[in-house]
Design a protein around this motif. Structure first.
Motif, short mmCIF file in Angstrom:
data_model
loop_
_atom_site.label_atom_id
_atom_site.label_comp_id
_atom_site.label_asym_id
_atom_site.label_seq_id
_atom_site.Cartn_x
_atom_site.Cartn_y
_atom_site.Cartn_z
N LEU A 1 -37.06 6.71 -9.26
CA LEU A 1 -37.96 7.34 -10.23
C LEU A 1 -37.33 8.59 -10.83
O LEU A 1 -37.25 8.72 -12.07
N TYR A 2 -36.87 9.50 -9.98
CA TYR A 2 -36.34 10.77 -10.50
C TYR A 2 -34.99 10.59 -11.17
O TYR A 2 -34.71 11.23 -12.19
N ARG A 3 -34.15 9.72 -10.64
CA ARG A 3 -32.89 9.42 -11.32
C ARG A 3 -33.14 8.86 -12.72
O ARG A 3 -32.54 9.30 -13.71
N ASN A 4 -34.04 7.90 -12.80
CA ASN A 4 -34.29 7.22 -14.07
C ASN A 4 -34.97 8.13 -15.09
O ASN A 4 -34.68 8.05 -16.29
N SER B 1 -34.70 11.12 -20.18
CA SER B 1 -34.77 12.38 -20.91
C SER B 1 -33.45 12.66 -21.63
O SER B 1 -33.44 13.06 -22.80
N LYS B 2 -32.33 12.43 -20.95
CA LYS B 2 -31.01 12.62 -21.58
C LYS B 2 -30.87 11.75 -22.82
O LYS B 2 -30.37 12.19 -23.86
N LYS B 3 -31.34 10.51 -22.70
CA LYS B 3 -31.13 9.53 -23.77
C LYS B 3 -32.02 9.77 -24.98
O LYS B 3 -31.58 9.59 -26.11
N LYS C 1 -31.84 14.15 -4.52
CA LYS C 1 -30.80 13.13 -4.68
C LYS C 1 -30.98 12.39 -6.00
O LYS C 1 -30.00 12.12 -6.72
N GLY C 2 -32.22 12.08 -6.33
CA GLY C 2 -32.50 11.35 -7.57
C GLY C 2 -32.16 12.15 -8.81
O GLY C 2 -31.51 11.65 -9.74
N ILE C 3 -32.57 13.42 -8.87
CA ILE C 3 -32.36 14.19 -10.10
C ILE C 3 -30.88 14.50 -10.31
O ILE C 3 -30.39 14.51 -11.45
N PHE C 4 -30.13 14.71 -9.23
CA PHE C 4 -28.69 14.95 -9.39
C PHE C 4 -27.96 13.67 -9.79
O PHE C 4 -27.02 13.71 -10.59
N ALA C 5 -28.41 12.53 -9.27
CA ALA C 5 -27.80 11.25 -9.66
C ALA C 5 -28.05 10.96 -11.14
O ALA C 5 -27.21 10.36 -11.83
N GLY C 6 -29.19 11.41 -11.65
CA GLY C 6 -29.53 11.16 -13.05
C GLY C 6 -28.61 11.82 -14.04
O GLY C 6 -28.48 11.38 -15.19
N ILE C 7 -27.92 12.86 -13.61
CA ILE C 7 -27.02 13.60 -14.51
C ILE C 7 -25.89 12.71 -15.01
O ILE C 7 -25.52 12.75 -16.18
N THR C 8 -25.34 11.88 -14.13
CA THR C 8 -24.20 11.03 -14.50
C THR C 8 -24.58 9.58 -14.74
O THR C 8 -23.76 8.79 -15.19
N LYS D 1 -31.65 20.10 -24.26
CA LYS D 1 -32.56 21.20 -23.96
C LYS D 1 -33.75 20.73 -23.13
O LYS D 1 -34.11 21.35 -22.11
N SER D 2 -34.35 19.63 -23.53
CA SER D 2 -35.50 19.10 -22.79
C SER D 2 -35.09 18.63 -21.40
O SER D 2 -35.86 18.79 -20.44
N THR D 3 -33.88 18.08 -21.29
CA THR D 3 -33.42 17.58 -19.99
C THR D 3 -33.17 18.74 -19.03
O THR D 3 -33.48 18.64 -17.83
N ILE D 4 -32.61 19.84 -19.52
CA ILE D 4 -32.42 21.02 -18.68
C ILE D 4 -33.77 21.53 -18.16
O ILE D 4 -33.92 21.87 -16.99
N LYS D 5 -34.75 21.58 -19.05
CA LYS D 5 -36.09 22.03 -18.65
C LYS D 5 -36.67 21.09 -17.58
O LYS D 5 -37.28 21.54 -16.61
N LEU D 6 -36.49 19.77 -17.79
CA LEU D 6 -37.01 18.80 -16.84
C LEU D 6 -36.31 18.94 -15.50
O LEU D 6 -36.95 18.88 -14.43
N PHE D 7 -34.99 19.14 -15.53
CA PHE D 7 -34.21 19.31 -14.31
C PHE D 7 -34.71 20.51 -13.50
O PHE D 7 -34.94 20.42 -12.29
#
Length: 296
Positions: free
Chosen positions: A232-235, A240-242, A280-287, A247-253
């Motif tokens: 969920l958090y990775r996706n 958000s990135k896509k 783990k999910g939010i950091f995986a979402g970065i890449t 800017k929005s993704t940084i705020k969400l992170f």
């Protein structure tokens, strides 16, 4: 409404044979349903044996040797529906979704009103006690076509949505790499970037989940489901990135980092494990950056 318009339903199932049977029986009674694709995610409860008894002229069955997750199942299911049928629309749903007798009729009527110019149409989803669930996100211009029984939405869930063949051709199928959770968000957002999408209040389906998932989060969900929240958090970071930008993704992170701290201090149990899964999910979402698959 064009009486010749056809629907191919796409259903993904895993170890819920009784509900799957109820879902398929309901679908067969719905207007315009010419075929049903069923993706069996390696069920072990007799689902394969049941599916083997069904009419192969009406049902398109794929018994996967592994669990592809909801995302993989819907991706494969829509690809098969596109390639193996000539249906005008694909009607996507989980195996615990039970359409009422006129659910498809109202979707078809609204598709005709819109002249097929829509990203997706979603049904009015009700839980077992008739309370609302799987509520789509309403758009700013939501009342624009309300006189036609259409409410504009920006995203929905794979609990009864209708997508046109043309949209699948242009915009692809769900992204299998998402595995579970967020695949419906990504896909419906993807479609709505191109065309307006709508909630159809008259098209009613029942979602027979164990619980109405409104109010359920990683803080209070059962121990057996904690690991699922990684996806969920990775996706959600990926989506958000896509679609929303840096800017929005940084705020969400940052929001999720703060939320992880609240998970640590306010969860009902296993606080450290729940917190670790969020992080783990939010950091995986970065890449994480899967590509859209198109069908030919």
């Amino acid at each position: 409404m064009d009486k010749n318009k056809e629907i191919c339903a796409v259903v993904v199932t895993y170890n819920r044979k009784a509900l799957l049977q109820e879902c398929l029986e309901a679908l067969k009674k719905n207007k315009g349903v010419s075929n049903i694709v069923v993706i069996n995610n390696n069920s072990t409860d007799g689902t394969k044996e049941y599916l083997d008894t069904l009419d192969s002229n009406f049902y398109i069955i794929e018994n996967s040797s592994e669990n592809l997750g909801g995302a993989g199942g819907f991706s494969l299911g829509m690809e098969l529906a596109y390639k193996k049928t000539t249906a005008d629309y694909f009607w996507i749903m989980d195996d615990d979704t039970i359409p009422t007798i006129k659910a498809s009729q109202f979707l078809l009527e609204k598709a005709a009103i819109l002249n097929d110019q829509f990203g997706f149409l979603c049904s009015n989803v009700r839980w077992k006690d008739s309370s609302a669930c799987n509520i789509p996100m309403v758009a700013k211009n939501w009342p624009e076509l309300i006189q036609s029984g259409l409410i504009s939405v920006t995203q929905g869930t794979f609990v009864s949505i209708l997508v046109s063949r043309e949209s699948v051709k242009k915009y692809g199928v769900p992204t299998k790499e998402l595995f579970i959770w967020g695949d419906d968000t990504e896909y419906t957002v993807r479609l709505t970037q191109k065309l307006d999408s709508y909630f159809v209040s008259d098209s009613i389906v029942e979602h027979k989940t164990t619980n109405n998932l409104i109010g359920i989060s990683i803080k209070n969900d059962s121990d057996t489901r904690i690991s699922r929240y990684y996806y969920l958090y990775r996706n959600l970071i990926f989506i958000s990135k896509k679609y929303k930008g840096k800017k929005s993704t940084i705020k969400l992170f940052i929001h999720y980092i703060i939320y992880a701290l609240s998970v640590l201090f306010t969860s009902k149990n296993k606080n450290w494990r729940r917190t670790f899964v969020v992080l783990k999910g939010i950091f995986a979402g970065i890449t994480f950056n899967p590509k859209v698959k198109y069908v030919k």
